[in-house]
Enzyme design. Structure first.
Site, PDB file in Angstrom:
ATOM      1  N   GLU A 123       0.294  21.956  69.207  1.00 21.57           N
ATOM      2  CA  GLU A 123       0.019  21.000  68.124  1.00 21.57           C
ATOM      3  C   GLU A 123       1.201  20.102  67.740  1.00 21.57           C
ATOM      4  O   GLU A 123       1.574  20.019  66.571  1.00 21.57           O
ATOM      5  CB  GLU A 123      -0.499  21.764  66.900  1.00 21.57           C
ATOM      6  CG  GLU A 123      -1.722  22.601  67.230  1.00 21.57           C
ATOM      7  CD  GLU A 123      -2.185  23.521  66.100  1.00 21.57           C
ATOM      8  OE1 GLU A 123      -1.627  23.447  65.000  1.00 21.57           O
ATOM      9  OE2 GLU A 123      -3.103  24.318  66.327  1.00 21.57           O
TER      10      GLU A 123
ATOM     11  N   GLU B 220      -9.612  27.633  72.192  1.00 20.89           N
ATOM     12  CA  GLU B 220      -9.901  28.219  70.872  1.00 20.89           C
ATOM     13  C   GLU B 220     -11.288  27.808  70.377  1.00 20.89           C
ATOM     14  O   GLU B 220     -11.469  27.441  69.214  1.00 20.89           O
ATOM     15  CB  GLU B 220      -8.839  27.780  69.845  1.00 20.89           C
ATOM     16  CG  GLU B 220      -7.413  28.071  70.282  1.00 20.89           C
ATOM     17  CD  GLU B 220      -6.364  27.700  69.235  1.00 20.89           C
ATOM     18  OE1 GLU B 220      -6.716  27.425  68.072  1.00 20.89           O
ATOM     19  OE2 GLU B 220      -5.174  27.670  69.596  1.00 20.89           O
TER      20      GLU B 220
HETATM   21  O1  G3I Z   1      -2.773  39.790  57.480  1.00 21.49           O
HETATM   22  C1  G3I Z   1      -2.542  39.161  56.213  1.00 21.49           C
HETATM   23  C2  G3I Z   1      -2.980  40.053  55.091  1.00 21.49           C
HETATM   24  O2  G3I Z   1      -2.181  41.219  55.103  1.00 21.49           O
HETATM   25  C3  G3I Z   1      -2.840  39.295  53.779  1.00 21.49           C
HETATM   26  O3  G3I Z   1      -3.323  40.084  52.758  1.00 21.49           O
HETATM   27  C4  G3I Z   1      -3.623  37.997  53.825  1.00 21.49           C
HETATM   28  C5  G3I Z   1      -3.446  37.160  52.550  1.00 21.49           C
HETATM   29  O4  G3I Z   1      -3.829  35.802  52.800  1.00 21.49           O
HETATM   30  O5  G3I Z   1      -3.158  37.227  54.907  1.00 21.49           O
HETATM   31  C6  G3I Z   1      -3.334  37.864  56.157  1.00 21.49           C
HETATM   32  O6  G3I Z   1      -2.804  37.023  57.151  1.00 21.49           O
HETATM   33  C7  G3I Z   1      -3.551  35.890  57.471  1.00 21.49           C
HETATM   34  C8  G3I Z   1      -3.836  35.953  58.973  1.00 21.49           C
HETATM   35  O7  G3I Z   1      -4.429  34.764  59.386  1.00 21.49           O
HETATM   36  C9  G3I Z   1      -4.751  37.134  59.354  1.00 21.49           C
HETATM   37  O8  G3I Z   1      -6.015  36.965  58.809  1.00 21.49           O
HETATM   38  C10 G3I Z   1      -2.713  34.669  57.151  1.00 21.49           C
HETATM   39  O9  G3I Z   1      -2.563  34.530  55.747  1.00 21.49           O
HETATM   40  C11 G3I Z   1      -3.369  33.434  57.714  1.00 21.49           C
HETATM   41  O10 G3I Z   1      -2.502  32.325  57.552  1.00 21.49           O
HETATM   42  C12 G3I Z   1      -3.606  33.633  59.202  1.00 21.49           C
HETATM   43  O11 G3I Z   1      -4.291  32.522  59.685  1.00 21.49           O
HETATM   44  C13 G3I Z   1      -4.233  32.325  61.074  1.00 21.49           C
HETATM   45  C14 G3I Z   1      -3.795  30.890  61.335  1.00 21.49           C
HETATM   46  O12 G3I Z   1      -3.870  30.585  62.704  1.00 21.49           O
HETATM   47  C15 G3I Z   1      -2.362  30.682  60.920  1.00 21.49           C
HETATM   48  O13 G3I Z   1      -1.505  31.444  61.712  1.00 21.49           O
HETATM   49  C16 G3I Z   1      -5.622  32.566  61.642  1.00 21.49           C
HETATM   50  O14 G3I Z   1      -5.916  33.960  61.583  1.00 21.49           O
HETATM   51  C17 G3I Z   1      -5.664  32.105  63.114  1.00 21.49           C
HETATM   52  O15 G3I Z   1      -6.993  32.150  63.559  1.00 21.49           O
HETATM   53  C18 G3I Z   1      -5.172  30.670  63.213  1.00 21.49           C
HETATM   54  O16 G3I Z   1      -5.155  30.307  64.572  1.00 21.49           O
HETATM   55  C19 G3I Z   1      -4.755  28.962  64.864  1.00 21.49           C
HETATM   56  C20 G3I Z   1      -4.086  28.964  66.221  1.00 21.49           C
HETATM   57  O17 G3I Z   1      -3.026  29.885  66.229  1.00 21.49           O
HETATM   58  C21 G3I Z   1      -3.588  27.559  66.571  1.00 21.49           C
HETATM   59  N1  G3I Z   1      -4.665  26.593  66.498  1.00 21.49           N
HETATM   60  C22 G3I Z   1      -5.414  26.569  65.266  1.00 21.49           C
HETATM   61  C23 G3I Z   1      -5.937  27.960  64.934  1.00 21.49           C
HETATM   62  C24 G3I Z   1      -6.737  27.921  63.673  1.00 21.49           C
HETATM   63  O18 G3I Z   1      -5.920  27.551  62.588  1.00 21.49           O
END
Ligand code: G3I
Length: 380
Positions: free
Chosen positions: A165, A272
């Protein structure tokens, strides 16, 4: 009930007939048949692996993944924020588990990701006084990060989403003004690919982005890839993330982009894929994770289930997209969905927290939705 659905229910042991033949060899063989087998001659079928398998040891989900998919990407556990500790040490626990699972099932395993502006603390880019570090200092830090990570899994991962990205969504789609870019310019991209390639020369290295199959962002992506090739950056392919909605983009537009990337001599992976059915109540079509909007019931219309006609529209949409993928299979190595089942999708919390979305091939009960059977029917 379609023939595909009936066969599936027998294969996974649903119903009395299935219970009777469960122990017989044929049923066991059918049990191993999943989407990946129907598409064996086309491309790999992948999914993202998240915390349910890696942290909560959800064995049923792990078994479903092994039956249906032959490619995996870690949803979060290899991102800087997760794999590095606050003092810039390492936490390989979940990543090791991910890699072992892929090896056990002989999967096309993808590392995700080596340089991404998101999910990385600002402190990486700053010194103790809070000032931004120099290009040389960042380069050294990146060398250490990339060579350690790629080196640890050398020969065990097939591919890497090396840079993620790097193109902005705004007018003209310039390069994203991330800390990486502000400090090093486009050289941060080249450096990532060079270090990864020197560390694991056999790994397939990709540039991965969302909306890079559409409009101005597609054109900007093609130009970036051309510049990289001119600079002899060791890139093997491009990842089209595929965070799409039930209404667009059209298969024709996606196809054009696949062909444009192929013309550059690059392989294409759909990295994705998910299909959002919820209303888009904003004007910016983006997967940029920092975007947020308020929850209102009107923005969450399918909280109690997806109406039949929408399920059908969704099935037709998956079918049309896969038809186009099959047509272009000579250019495509892999199609990966971003998660296994609706309950674990990031889209339930993006860009509004707590909605009920239906973006994947398996529903909240982990049962295949109509779209799944359409994809199988395409292969008959
Ligand atoms: O695991 C913690 C949990 O302990 C906590 O209580 C909670 C509070 O918000 O957060 C949890 O973590 C979250 C994690 O996902 C697991 O669910 C993070 O806040 C959240 O930011 C994270 O989001 C991920 C996001 O990327 C940012 O890293 C998504 O799962 C993931 O699907 C998403 O994937 C991205 C790709 O890497 C790149 N392309 C876009 C795609 C979608 O955004």
């Amino acid at each position: 009930m379609t023939a595909s659905r009936r066969k599936f229910m027998v294969a996974v042991g649903v119903g009395t007939l299935a219970a009777q033949i469960k122990s017989n060899a044929l049923a066991q063989a059918l049990n191993r048949t999943g989407l990946k087998d129907y598409y064996a001659k086309d491309f790999k079928i992948g999914t993202a692996i998240g915390s349910d398998i890696l942290e909560n040891n959800d064995e049923a989900l792990a078994a479903l993944v092994a039956r249906e998919f032959n490619a995996i990407t870690p949803e979060n556990c290899m991102k800087w924020e997760r794999i590095r500790t606050a003092d810039e040490g390492w936490n390989f626990k979940d990543a090791d588990k991910f890699v072992d699972y892929g090896l056990k099932h002989k999967m096309y395993s993808v590392g995700h990701t080596l340089a991404w502006h998101s999910q990385i603390p600002d402190s990486v880019f700053k010194n103790a006084k809070g000032d931004f570090i120099s290009a040389d200092q960042l380069k050294k830090k990146m060398t250490n990060h990339i060579s350690t990570l790629v080196g640890r899994y050398k020969g065990k991962l097939t591919a890497w989403d090396a840079v993620n990205e790097a193109i902005d969504d705004g007018p003209g789609n310039p390069m994203r003004k991330s800390h990486y870019f502000n400090i090093m310019g486009e050289a941060f991209i080249d450096h990532t690919f060079h270090v990864a390639h020197e560390t694991d020369p056999k790994a397939h290295l990709m540039y991965n982005d969302y909306n890079n199959e559409q409009g101005g962002k597609h054109e900007a992506c093609v130009e970036l890839l051309k510049r990289m090739q001119k600079r002899r950056v060791p890139i093997g392919g491009v990842g089209i993330q595929g965070h799409w909605s039930i209404d667009g983009p059209t298969p024709e537009e996606i196809e054009k982009s696949i062909l444009n990337f192929a013309k550059l001599g690059l392989r294409v992976d759909v990295t994705e894929l998910d299909i959002d059915v919820l209303p888009q109540v904003w004007n910016l079509p983006t997967a940029e994770i920092s975007t947020r909007f308020d929850y209102t019931p009107a923005r969450d219309p399918y909280k109690n289930g997806l109406p039949k006609e929408i399920e059908e529209k969704l099935a037709k949409r998956w079918e049309a997209i896969f038809k186009m993928f099959i047509k272009n299979r000579e250019h495509i190595d892999r199609v990966t969905t971003w998660g296994v089942s609706d309950d674990v999708s990031w889209l339930n919390d993006f860009p509004i927290k707590g909605r009920t979305d239906y973006p994947l091939l398996f529903d909240r009960k982990r049962a295949p939705r109509d779209a799944y059977f359409r994809l199988i029917d395409l292969k008959k």
